[in-house]
Design an enzyme around this catalytic site. Sequence first.
Site, PDB file in Angstrom:
ATOM      1  N   ASN A 177       0.853  -1.181   0.000  1.00  0.00           N
ATOM      2  CA  ASN A 177       0.000   0.000   0.000  1.00  0.00           C
ATOM      3  C   ASN A 177       0.891   1.233   0.000  1.00  0.00           C
ATOM      4  O   ASN A 177       1.923   1.255   0.676  1.00  0.00           O
ATOM      5  CB  ASN A 177      -0.891   0.040   1.238  1.00  0.00           C
ATOM      6  CG  ASN A 177      -1.985  -0.996   1.204  1.00  0.00           C
ATOM      7  OD1 ASN A 177      -2.240  -1.634   0.193  1.00  0.00           O
ATOM      8  ND2 ASN A 177      -2.652  -1.155   2.325  1.00  0.00           N
TER       9      ASN A 177
ATOM     10  N   GLU B 266      -2.626  -4.514  -4.059  1.00  0.00           N
ATOM     11  CA  GLU B 266      -3.093  -5.360  -5.155  1.00  0.00           C
ATOM     12  C   GLU B 266      -2.865  -4.681  -6.505  1.00  0.00           C
ATOM     13  O   GLU B 266      -2.312  -5.265  -7.435  1.00  0.00           O
ATOM     14  CB  GLU B 266      -4.592  -5.684  -5.015  1.00  0.00           C
ATOM     15  CG  GLU B 266      -4.944  -6.464  -3.776  1.00  0.00           C
ATOM     16  CD  GLU B 266      -5.332  -5.584  -2.597  1.00  0.00           C
ATOM     17  OE1 GLU B 266      -4.581  -4.637  -2.247  1.00  0.00           O
ATOM     18  OE2 GLU B 266      -6.385  -5.852  -2.013  1.00  0.00           O
TER      19      GLU B 266
ATOM     20  N   CYS C  24      -3.424   0.751  -3.481  1.00  0.00           N
ATOM     21  CA  CYS C  24      -3.474  -0.517  -2.758  1.00  0.00           C
ATOM     22  C   CYS C  24      -2.382  -1.452  -3.268  1.00  0.00           C
ATOM     23  O   CYS C  24      -1.954  -1.370  -4.421  1.00  0.00           O
ATOM     24  CB  CYS C  24      -4.832  -1.184  -2.945  1.00  0.00           C
ATOM     25  SG  CYS C  24      -6.212  -0.255  -2.272  1.00  0.00           S
TER      26      CYS C  24
ATOM     27  N   CYS D 150      -9.601  -2.255  -6.855  1.00  0.00           N
ATOM     28  CA  CYS D 150      -8.710  -3.404  -7.062  1.00  0.00           C
ATOM     29  C   CYS D 150      -9.434  -4.539  -7.775  1.00  0.00           C
ATOM     30  O   CYS D 150      -8.869  -5.194  -8.646  1.00  0.00           O
ATOM     31  CB  CYS D 150      -8.128  -3.880  -5.737  1.00  0.00           C
ATOM     32  SG  CYS D 150      -6.898  -2.745  -5.059  1.00  0.00           S
TER      33      CYS D 150
END
Length: 101
Positions: free
Chosen positions: A13, A26, A24, A62
């Site tokens: 992050n 991801e 994020c 995400c």
Amino acid sequence: LELKDGTLLSGCNVENASYGLCMCAERNVLFMSVACGVPKEEIASLTVYAPTESLTTPCGACRQVMAELLEPDTPVIVTNGTQEKRYTVRSLLPDSFMLAP
């Protein structure tokens, strides 16, 4: 992010005082995989780790990026280190316009 050849890529992050400008982990790792030229067909799974009491699933942004950059049946493993739940990209964002039926 685990590739089919066993290679592991990681993201983190990146926080910002303006929440909308945060990144994020991801999306961070998925964008890095694109920058490195990794085809989505070579991605075996995505693991989301958050050191929280309950499991933390990916946010909507995400999920949309995963729908576009991963195969629909790619496993998404959510864990806090003691618990684990498995999803697929398709199950996290059902009826996405990016996913074929």
